[in-house]
Design a protein around this motif. Structure first.
Motif, PDB file in Angstrom:
ATOM      1  N   GLN A 148     -40.982  54.352  24.066  1.00 44.64           N
ATOM      2  CA  GLN A 148     -40.707  52.916  24.127  1.00 44.64           C
ATOM      3  C   GLN A 148     -41.450  52.248  25.282  1.00 44.64           C
ATOM      4  N   ARG A 149     -42.108  53.041  26.124  1.00 44.56           N
ATOM      5  CA  ARG A 149     -42.878  52.463  27.226  1.00 44.56           C
ATOM      6  C   ARG A 149     -44.305  52.151  26.781  1.00 44.56           C
ATOM      7  N   GLU A 150     -45.010  51.351  27.576  1.00 39.65           N
ATOM      8  CA  GLU A 150     -46.403  50.980  27.286  1.00 39.65           C
ATOM      9  C   GLU A 150     -47.279  52.215  27.215  1.00 39.65           C
ATOM     10  N   ARG A 151     -48.144  52.268  26.244  1.00 40.81           N
ATOM     11  CA  ARG A 151     -49.074  53.389  26.121  1.00 40.81           C
ATOM     12  C   ARG A 151     -50.081  53.375  27.266  1.00 40.81           C
ATOM     13  N   HIS A 152     -50.773  54.487  27.443  1.00 36.29           N
ATOM     14  CA  HIS A 152     -51.781  54.614  28.502  1.00 36.29           C
ATOM     15  C   HIS A 152     -53.177  54.498  27.895  1.00 36.29           C
ATOM     16  N   TYR A 153     -54.066  53.808  28.613  1.00 36.10           N
ATOM     17  CA  TYR A 153     -55.431  53.577  28.161  1.00 36.10           C
ATOM     18  C   TYR A 153     -56.376  54.434  28.996  1.00 36.10           C
ATOM     19  N   GLY A 154     -57.337  55.084  28.320  1.00 40.21           N
ATOM     20  CA  GLY A 154     -58.226  55.976  29.045  1.00 40.21           C
ATOM     21  C   GLY A 154     -59.675  55.880  28.625  1.00 40.21           C
ATOM     22  N   LEU A 155     -60.554  56.272  29.525  1.00 38.81           N
ATOM     23  CA  LEU A 155     -61.976  56.435  29.220  1.00 38.81           C
ATOM     24  C   LEU A 155     -62.466  57.700  29.898  1.00 38.81           C
ATOM     25  N   SER A 208     -67.431  51.527  39.323  1.00 39.18           N
ATOM     26  CA  SER A 208     -66.768  51.044  38.117  1.00 39.18           C
ATOM     27  C   SER A 208     -66.326  49.594  38.272  1.00 39.18           C
ATOM     28  N   PRO A 209     -66.544  48.771  37.251  1.00 38.80           N
ATOM     29  CA  PRO A 209     -66.087  47.382  37.295  1.00 38.80           C
ATOM     30  C   PRO A 209     -64.631  47.214  36.866  1.00 38.80           C
ATOM     31  N   PHE A 210     -63.952  48.326  36.585  1.00 39.98           N
ATOM     32  CA  PHE A 210     -62.592  48.274  36.053  1.00 39.98           C
ATOM     33  C   PHE A 210     -61.572  48.737  37.093  1.00 39.98           C
ATOM     34  N   HIS A 211     -60.307  48.485  36.801  1.00 38.96           N
ATOM     35  CA  HIS A 211     -59.205  48.996  37.610  1.00 38.96           C
ATOM     36  C   HIS A 211     -58.887  50.404  37.097  1.00 38.96           C
ATOM     37  N   ILE A 212     -59.398  51.410  37.766  1.00 42.84           N
ATOM     38  CA  ILE A 212     -59.289  52.767  37.229  1.00 42.84           C
ATOM     39  C   ILE A 212     -58.491  53.671  38.151  1.00 42.84           C
ATOM     40  N   GLU A 213     -57.932  54.707  37.544  1.00 39.25           N
ATOM     41  CA  GLU A 213     -57.167  55.724  38.257  1.00 39.25           C
ATOM     42  C   GLU A 213     -57.425  57.053  37.569  1.00 39.25           C
ATOM     43  N   LYS A 214     -57.646  58.079  38.362  1.00 36.83           N
ATOM     44  CA  LYS A 214     -58.032  59.384  37.818  1.00 36.83           C
ATOM     45  C   LYS A 214     -56.947  59.970  36.913  1.00 36.83           C
ATOM     46  N   VAL A 215     -57.380  60.537  35.793  1.00 41.04           N
ATOM     47  CA  VAL A 215     -56.511  61.363  34.956  1.00 41.04           C
ATOM     48  C   VAL A 215     -56.489  62.751  35.584  1.00 41.04           C
ATOM     49  N   GLN A 216     -55.337  63.182  36.053  1.00 37.48           N
ATOM     50  CA  GLN A 216     -55.272  64.386  36.885  1.00 37.48           C
ATOM     51  C   GLN A 216     -55.562  65.671  36.120  1.00 37.48           C
ATOM     52  N   PHE A 217     -55.392  65.663  34.799  1.00 38.88           N
ATOM     53  CA  PHE A 217     -55.613  66.913  34.059  1.00 38.88           C
ATOM     54  C   PHE A 217     -56.991  66.977  33.412  1.00 38.88           C
ATOM     55  N   TYR A 222     -57.422  53.127  32.607  1.00 36.53           N
ATOM     56  CA  TYR A 222     -57.811  51.754  32.931  1.00 36.53           C
ATOM     57  C   TYR A 222     -56.720  50.810  32.463  1.00 36.53           C
ATOM     58  N   LYS A 223     -56.755  49.600  32.955  1.00 39.57           N
ATOM     59  CA  LYS A 223     -55.755  48.617  32.562  1.00 39.57           C
ATOM     60  C   LYS A 223     -56.175  47.913  31.279  1.00 39.57           C
ATOM     61  N   LYS A 224     -55.189  47.581  30.475  1.00 45.41           N
ATOM     62  CA  LYS A 224     -55.442  46.976  29.165  1.00 45.41           C
ATOM     63  C   LYS A 224     -56.341  45.760  29.264  1.00 45.41           C
ATOM     64  N   GLU A 225     -56.167  44.969  30.318  1.00 47.64           N
ATOM     65  CA  GLU A 225     -56.946  43.728  30.447  1.00 47.64           C
ATOM     66  C   GLU A 225     -58.411  43.972  30.808  1.00 47.64           C
ATOM     67  N   ASP A 226     -58.784  45.204  31.145  1.00 41.92           N
ATOM     68  CA  ASP A 226     -60.176  45.487  31.519  1.00 41.92           C
ATOM     69  C   ASP A 226     -61.131  45.378  30.329  1.00 41.92           C
ATOM     70  N   VAL A 227     -60.730  45.789  29.157  1.00 40.16           N
ATOM     71  CA  VAL A 227     -61.530  45.759  27.918  1.00 40.16           C
ATOM     72  C   VAL A 227     -62.909  46.394  28.141  1.00 40.16           C
ATOM     73  N   PRO A 228     -62.980  47.696  28.428  1.00 44.50           N
ATOM     74  CA  PRO A 228     -64.276  48.336  28.695  1.00 44.50           C
ATOM     75  C   PRO A 228     -65.230  48.349  27.511  1.00 44.50           C
ATOM     76  N   ALA A 229     -64.738  48.138  26.286  1.00 47.62           N
ATOM     77  CA  ALA A 229     -65.636  48.069  25.126  1.00 47.62           C
ATOM     78  C   ALA A 229     -66.450  46.792  25.115  1.00 47.62           C
ATOM     79  N   LYS A 230     -66.110  45.851  25.991  1.00 48.65           N
ATOM     80  CA  LYS A 230     -66.857  44.596  26.098  1.00 48.65           C
ATOM     81  C   LYS A 230     -67.581  44.516  27.443  1.00 48.65           C
ATOM     82  N   HIS A 231     -68.173  45.616  27.832  1.00 52.04           N
ATOM     83  CA  HIS A 231     -68.967  45.649  29.061  1.00 52.04           C
ATOM     84  C   HIS A 231     -70.304  46.311  28.751  1.00 52.04           C
ATOM     85  N   PRO A 232     -71.402  45.860  29.370  1.00 55.17           N
ATOM     86  CA  PRO A 232     -72.711  46.487  29.109  1.00 55.17           C
ATOM     87  C   PRO A 232     -72.745  47.986  29.335  1.00 55.17           C
TER      88      PRO A 232
END
Length: 455
Positions: free
Chosen positions: A28-35, A51-60, A67-77
């Motif tokens: 029921q919580r917000e899903r996690h977004y990754g690249l 990185s131009p995004f708000h990122i945090e390492k995936v530890q595994f 990344y945060k949902k509002e970053d929209v990395p698919a709309k970056h060069p």
């Protein structure tokens, strides 16, 4: 709020016991977004720093970030430069844990859309061979785009059934990934539409498909090789029970213990339907224990040894056939291609992988690196070549900034102004290859592939 089938909930409660409430709350919580960073083009450390995004390492994982949902990395060069693949964090784990070595021949049997294949290709670092296959021709087209966007040239992209593929590649691969078709229970939060297709008999239906696939994969693996099986579902029928059934019928295979990582769980032997094999060597990822969705992963070793028989590729194409390309190469490339691996197929020039069997009769979307097309009295370089090239491999460069209006105009297929000599230019963004353009006067005619353009 997710509305889940009652029969599914009852089964999960039986499986999880005291952990059931935590599991339901996590959905029921917000899903996690990754690249996941493409280490063929940029190191994880450099990407993290710029990185131009708000990122945090995936530890595994070694190269994954939230990344945060509002970053929209698919709309970056940077997305169009192939610097990363947008991927749910738990889905990064199978390719992360697979011990790929340089020079390996690797098969991704159920590969579309390419999230795991692109990481396997990056691990090969331009050596060996990656065969990425998907039985669906439409899905294989998306797979091909992602392979080329990542700059993976040592590859074959095929669209075949496992049965047909096995007739060409007997005892051939060092490593095989079977990311099997499954009921997708681990992705209910990521994609609620999957819930609509789930049925009480889904697990048994996919169990049958998975049991059919694995023997064909086993036949293509060399003795001494490794096969990694993964699903994005929680059902033991599609996980421990499939592996148990396979091992029971293939005594030349054994389970290998996968390493523990941050909050991983182990497979469950008592869910397998028998005690003969230790399923705790496999791992499970649960959404109430990690910042991600769900996966099951098992690593299998084929016992024995294989005598390596290396056969270098021998082109059937005479150099005179591609003399227009030769002129292009001399004018623009700093690193010429090995002539014995250059092959012309229907006016298209490819750089073929070494040591491949005859592929006649296979449905192949791409054989090796597609360099370009031989047209009347001229050569037209491909988008795949542009994505594969490092900027220092091309003599004329048009450098664009990721913050400039020109880079968006280029990605939309528009003409831009540029300096430098006339002829072909490799267009880059912040030093990373994007595509080609052809300069006349002060204008650069856009050659960025139409199907890849910014929409």
């Amino acid at each position: 709020m997710l509305i889940l089938p009652e029969t599914y909930l009852a089964r999960m409660q039986t499986l999880l016991g005291d952990e059931y409430d935590d599991f339901i709350q996590s959905l029921q919580r917000e899903r996690h977004y990754g690249l996941r960073v493409n280490n063929l083009k940029i190191t994880t450390e450099v990407f993290e720093n710029q990185s131009p995004f708000h990122i945090e390492k995936v530890q595994f994982t070694s190269n994954g970030f939230y990344y945060k949902k509002e970053d929209v990395p698919a709309k970056h060069p940077y997305y169009y430069a192939g610097l990363y693949y947008i991927q749910e964090p738990s889905a990064m784990t199978p390719a992360e844990l697979f011990p790929i070595e340089e020079g390996d021949k690797v098969l991704d049997l159920c590969a579309a859309p390419g999230g795991k294949s692109t990481e396997l290709g990056a691990k090969l670092k331009g050596t060996g061979l990656l065969v990425s296959n998907d039985i669906s021709a439409s899905r294989a087209k998306a797979l091909l785009k992602n392979i080329e966007l990542f700059g993976i040239g040592n590859s074959l992209v095929t669209s075949e059934s496992p049965e047909r593929l096995a007739t060409y590649f007997s005892d051939y691969f060092d490593k095989i990934l079977v990311d099997a078709p499954c009921s997708g229970e681990g992705m209910f939060r990521k994609d609620p539409n999957i819930i609509k297709s789930w049925q009480p008999d889904s697990n048994e239906a996919y169990n049958s498909i998975q049991k059919q696939i694995l023997p064909y994969a086993a036949a293509m693996l060399k003795p001494g090789g490794y096969m990694l099986y993964s699903t994005c579902t929680f059902a033991p029928e599609e996980n421990e029970q499939v592996i148990y059934h396979f091992l029971d019928e293939h005594d030349d295979f054994e389970l290998v213990t996968l390493p523990d990582r941050d909050n991983f769980s182990r497979g469950q032997t008592h869910w397998a339907g028998g005690e003969a094999f230790d399923m705790e060597k496999a791992i499970r990822l649960w959404p109430h224990k990690i910042r991600g969705e769900g996966h099951f992963i098992a690593l299998l070793h084929k016992k024995g040894h294989h005598q390596e028989m290396y056969k270098p590729y021998a082109s059937k194409t005479k150099e005179k056939v591609y003399e227009d390309y030769t002129a292009f190469e001399k004018a623009y490339l700093t690193c010429p291609f090995d002539r014995r691996r250059l092959e012309v197929i229907k006016d298209k020039l490819y750089y073929m992988p070494d040591d491949i069997p005859s592929l006649k009769g296979l449905r192949i979307l791409r054989s090796g690196l597609y360099i370009g097309e031989l047209r009347k009295n001229r050569f037209e370089p491909s988008q795949a070549l542009a994505s594969w090239l490092k900027p220092d491999m091309f003599k004329q460069i048009t450098c664009l900034s990721s913050s400039s209006e020109d880079v968006i105009r280029y990605l939309k297929g528009e003409t831009i102004r540029t300096d430098g000599d006339k002829g072909w230019h490799l267009v880059t963004v912040d030093g990373f290859s994007l595509g080609f353009g052809k300069k006349t006067n002060h204008m650069l005619k856009n050659k960025f592939q139409a199907g890849w353009r910014w929409m």
